[in-house]
Design a protein around this motif. Structure first.
Motif, short mmCIF file in Angstrom:
data_model
loop_
_atom_site.label_atom_id
_atom_site.label_comp_id
_atom_site.label_asym_id
_atom_site.label_seq_id
_atom_site.Cartn_x
_atom_site.Cartn_y
_atom_site.Cartn_z
N MET A 16 1.29 -1.17 0.10
CA MET A 16 0.11 0.19 0.21
C MET A 16 0.92 1.75 0.10
O MET A 16 0.30 2.72 -0.81
CB MET A 16 -0.98 -0.04 0.69
CG MET A 16 -2.34 0.90 1.06
SD MET A 16 -3.23 0.43 -0.07
CE MET A 16 -4.58 1.02 0.52
N ASP A 17 1.97 0.98 0.39
CA ASP A 17 2.98 2.45 0.77
C ASP A 17 3.52 2.81 -0.60
O ASP A 17 3.23 3.87 -0.92
CB ASP A 17 4.08 1.96 1.63
CG ASP A 17 3.97 2.35 3.00
OD1 ASP A 17 2.86 2.74 3.81
OD2 ASP A 17 4.29 1.66 3.65
N LEU A 45 3.84 6.20 -5.13
CA LEU A 45 4.05 6.45 -6.71
C LEU A 45 3.00 7.58 -7.29
O LEU A 45 2.90 8.20 -7.73
CB LEU A 45 3.34 5.05 -7.57
CG LEU A 45 4.70 3.82 -7.20
CD1 LEU A 45 3.86 2.56 -7.91
CD2 LEU A 45 5.60 4.63 -8.77
N ILE A 46 2.05 7.61 -6.34
CA ILE A 46 0.55 8.35 -6.88
C ILE A 46 0.52 9.66 -6.42
O ILE A 46 1.06 10.67 -7.10
CB ILE A 46 -0.80 8.57 -6.20
CG1 ILE A 46 -1.22 6.73 -7.18
CG2 ILE A 46 -1.69 9.36 -6.54
CD1 ILE A 46 -2.89 6.96 -6.21
N GLY A 47 1.30 10.26 -5.20
CA GLY A 47 2.23 11.11 -4.72
C GLY A 47 3.41 11.54 -5.60
O GLY A 47 3.24 12.64 -6.08
N THR A 48 4.41 11.26 -6.29
CA THR A 48 5.21 10.99 -7.39
C THR A 48 4.37 11.47 -8.64
O THR A 48 5.04 12.46 -9.07
CB THR A 48 6.59 9.60 -7.66
OG1 THR A 48 6.70 9.26 -5.96
CG2 THR A 48 6.92 10.39 -8.47
N LEU A 104 -3.30 12.71 0.35
CA LEU A 104 -2.64 11.09 0.64
C LEU A 104 -1.41 10.32 1.05
O LEU A 104 -1.61 9.52 1.14
CB LEU A 104 -1.57 10.56 -0.98
CG LEU A 104 -1.85 10.57 -2.62
CD1 LEU A 104 -1.78 10.51 -4.06
CD2 LEU A 104 -3.22 9.09 -1.78
N TYR A 105 -0.63 11.50 1.58
CA TYR A 105 -0.25 11.73 2.92
C TYR A 105 -0.50 11.27 4.16
O TYR A 105 0.46 10.06 5.22
CB TYR A 105 1.43 12.24 3.04
CG TYR A 105 2.75 12.35 2.04
CD1 TYR A 105 3.19 11.75 1.75
CD2 TYR A 105 2.23 13.35 1.03
CE1 TYR A 105 4.32 11.30 0.82
CE2 TYR A 105 3.19 13.39 0.02
CZ TYR A 105 4.01 12.12 -0.19
OH TYR A 105 5.07 11.78 -1.08
N VAL A 106 -1.69 12.04 4.84
CA VAL A 106 -2.67 11.65 5.79
C VAL A 106 -3.44 10.25 5.76
O VAL A 106 -3.02 9.54 6.84
CB VAL A 106 -3.61 12.25 5.42
CG1 VAL A 106 -4.59 12.46 6.57
CG2 VAL A 106 -2.97 13.96 6.30
N LEU A 107 -3.87 9.63 4.09
CA LEU A 107 -4.03 8.56 4.70
C LEU A 107 -3.01 7.01 4.04
O LEU A 107 -3.03 6.27 4.90
CB LEU A 107 -4.54 8.52 3.06
CG LEU A 107 -5.89 9.34 2.26
CD1 LEU A 107 -6.58 9.08 1.09
CD2 LEU A 107 -7.07 8.09 3.59
N ASP A 108 -1.69 7.76 3.75
CA ASP A 108 -0.62 6.52 3.84
C ASP A 108 -0.12 6.47 5.10
O ASP A 108 -0.66 5.81 5.87
CB ASP A 108 0.08 7.30 3.24
CG ASP A 108 1.67 6.34 3.20
OD1 ASP A 108 1.77 4.90 3.09
OD2 ASP A 108 3.01 6.07 2.70
N GLY A 109 -0.52 7.35 5.92
CA GLY A 109 -0.33 7.06 7.51
C GLY A 109 -1.22 6.26 7.84
O GLY A 109 -1.15 5.57 9.41
N MET A 110 -2.71 6.93 7.98
CA MET A 110 -3.87 6.10 8.35
C MET A 110 -3.57 4.20 7.71
O MET A 110 -4.17 3.29 9.28
CB MET A 110 -4.76 6.43 7.52
CG MET A 110 -5.64 7.43 8.38
SD MET A 110 -7.17 8.29 7.57
CE MET A 110 -8.17 8.00 8.44
N PHE A 111 -3.19 3.75 7.03
CA PHE A 111 -3.13 2.55 6.74
C PHE A 111 -1.83 1.95 7.20
O PHE A 111 -0.23 2.15 7.33
CB PHE A 111 -3.27 2.07 5.36
CG PHE A 111 -4.56 2.87 4.92
CD1 PHE A 111 -5.72 1.44 5.11
CD2 PHE A 111 -4.73 3.44 3.87
CE1 PHE A 111 -6.79 1.99 4.64
CE2 PHE A 111 -6.49 4.21 3.92
CZ PHE A 111 -6.80 3.45 4.31
#
Length: 86
Positions: A1-2, A7-10, A79-86
């Motif tokens: 998931m990370d 990839l989407i953030g980049t 996206l970075y906030v969502l990344d921290g949730m998962f």
């Protein structure tokens, strides 16, 4: 998931840079008619067009690209906030 979020953030950051380059090309006559300019036109105009319909220009200044870049930055931060949730 990370990896997916990275990839989407980049991709969002690269697209922001493409938008900035496209906007800066308007300062140079004939730059948008080059091969790079036509490529950037094809990838940037579909995204910028809805913002230009909503936000009118202020005199000679079109602020819709600034708003479009801010929306991309908010999406990237989300996206970075969502990344921290998962």
């Amino acid at each position: 998931m990370d990896l997916l979020f990275d990839l989407i953030g980049t991709a969002l950051r690269l697209y922001s840079f493409a938008l900035i380059a496209y906007i800066l090309m308007s300062w140079f006559p004939g730059a948008r008619e080059s091969s790079i300019g036509s490529f950037l036109t094809r990838i940037c105009e579909p995204y910028l067009e809805p913002f230009r319909k909503i936000i009118p220009p202020l005199g000679m200044i079109d602020i819709s690209p600034i708003v479009a870049i801010l929306v991309l930055n908010f999406a990237s931060e989300g996206l970075y906030v969502l990344d921290g949730m998962f």
